[in-house]
Design a protein around this motif. Structure first.
Motif, PDB file in Angstrom:
ATOM      1  N   TYR A  34      -3.749  -3.356 -15.805  1.00 29.90           N
ATOM      2  CA  TYR A  34      -2.324  -3.319 -15.428  1.00 29.90           C
ATOM      3  C   TYR A  34      -1.448  -3.995 -16.478  1.00 29.90           C
ATOM      4  CZ  TYR A  34      -2.643  -1.605 -10.580  1.00 29.90           C
ATOM      5  OH  TYR A  34      -2.799  -0.841  -9.457  1.00 29.90           O
ATOM      6  N   GLU A  60      -3.322  -8.919  -8.716  1.00 30.62           N
ATOM      7  CA  GLU A  60      -4.772  -8.865  -8.971  1.00 30.62           C
ATOM      8  C   GLU A  60      -5.277 -10.238  -9.401  1.00 30.62           C
ATOM      9  OE1 GLU A  60      -5.567  -6.351  -7.621  1.00 30.62           O
ATOM     10  OE2 GLU A  60      -4.576  -4.547  -8.331  1.00 30.62           O
ATOM     11  N   GLU A 112      -7.467   1.505  -7.792  1.00 31.19           N
ATOM     12  CA  GLU A 112      -7.144   1.008  -6.445  1.00 31.19           C
ATOM     13  C   GLU A 112      -8.073   1.615  -5.401  1.00 31.19           C
ATOM     14  OE1 GLU A 112      -5.409  -1.464  -5.760  1.00 31.19           O
ATOM     15  OE2 GLU A 112      -4.340  -1.694  -7.650  1.00 31.19           O
ATOM     16  N   GLU A 144      -4.428  -4.024  -1.632  1.00 33.13           N
ATOM     17  CA  GLU A 144      -4.932  -2.887  -2.433  1.00 33.13           C
ATOM     18  C   GLU A 144      -4.426  -1.564  -1.842  1.00 33.13           C
ATOM     19  OE1 GLU A 144      -5.720  -4.252  -4.883  1.00 33.13           O
ATOM     20  OE2 GLU A 144      -7.430  -5.609  -4.834  1.00 33.13           O
ATOM     21  N   HIS A 147      -0.990  -1.215  -2.963  1.00 32.90           N
ATOM     22  CA  HIS A 147      -0.973  -0.824  -4.382  1.00 32.90           C
ATOM     23  C   HIS A 147      -1.186   0.679  -4.547  1.00 32.90           C
ATOM     24  CE1 HIS A 147      -2.234  -5.090  -5.988  1.00 32.90           C
ATOM     25  NE2 HIS A 147      -1.008  -5.058  -5.515  1.00 32.90           N
TER      26      HIS A 147
HETATM   27 FE    FE Z   1      -4.778  -3.605  -6.566  1.00 32.82          FE
END
Ligand code: FE
Ligand code: FE
Ligand code: MG
Length: 167
Positions: A34, A60, A112, A144, A147
């Motif tokens: 990321y 994260e 994810e 998650e 996300h």
């Molecule tokens: Fe995540």
């Protein structure tokens, strides 16, 4: 390590530590994927997507903090080297070689989805056996899932924009 805290766990603690370390390793890879993606990103909506990627990177890293705390609490040692991250992680590191927005979004959506499966498995392994880890895994799983949805909705917006722009 807290002896009574370890005693109340209804599953093999070494096996649990292994699961926790695998998840821990995958959080560092997700963090870097990321973080770097937000730097190299190119294409339409890149500022909005980069902001989301940066936020997810931070989240994260917070997951890695939760996991390392629990590992240490149980008398374990968090993975000691970056080489160990790729060796242990159930989710692969996808380098942002192609910096196009849609490619980065797709890579991180796959990440994810792997994270969701990882925390679901951790919850299944600890259900009724280790409430503390179960609760932590649920907290992470909720994020998650968020996300995945954030990225899929950005992906949808990008598709709409590209389709409309082509007309
Ligand atoms: Fe995540
Ligand atoms: Fe995470
Ligand atoms: Mg988000």
């Amino acid at each position: 390590m807290g002896t009574k805290g370890r005693e109340i766990i209804g599953i093999n603690v070494d096996q649990l530590l292994d699961l926790l370390n695998r998840a821990y390793a995958s959080e560092w890879l997700a963090y870097y994927q990321y973080w770097l993606g937000a730097k190299v990103i190119k294409g339409p909506m890149k500022d909005a997507v980069a902001a989301e990627l940066n936020l997810h990177a931070t989240e994260e890293l917070a997951h890695a903090v939760l996991l390392s705390n629990r590992i240490i609490q149980l008398g374990g040692t968090p993975v000691l080297t970056p080489q160990g991250w790729s060796k242990m992680s159930p989710c692969k590191y996808d380098a942002p070689k192609d910096p196009y927005v849609a490619v980065l979004l797709d890579q991180n959506i796959a990440g994810e989805q792997c994270a969701i499966a990882t925390y679901k498995a951790l919850m299944d392994a600890t259900k009724d056996k280790d409430m503390v880890t179960f609760n932590m895994a649920l907290t992470i799983l909720e994020q998650e899932i968020e996300h995945e949805e954030d990225l899929q909705s950005l992906r949808e917006d990008l598709d709409l924009m590209v389709q409309r722009g082509a007309k």
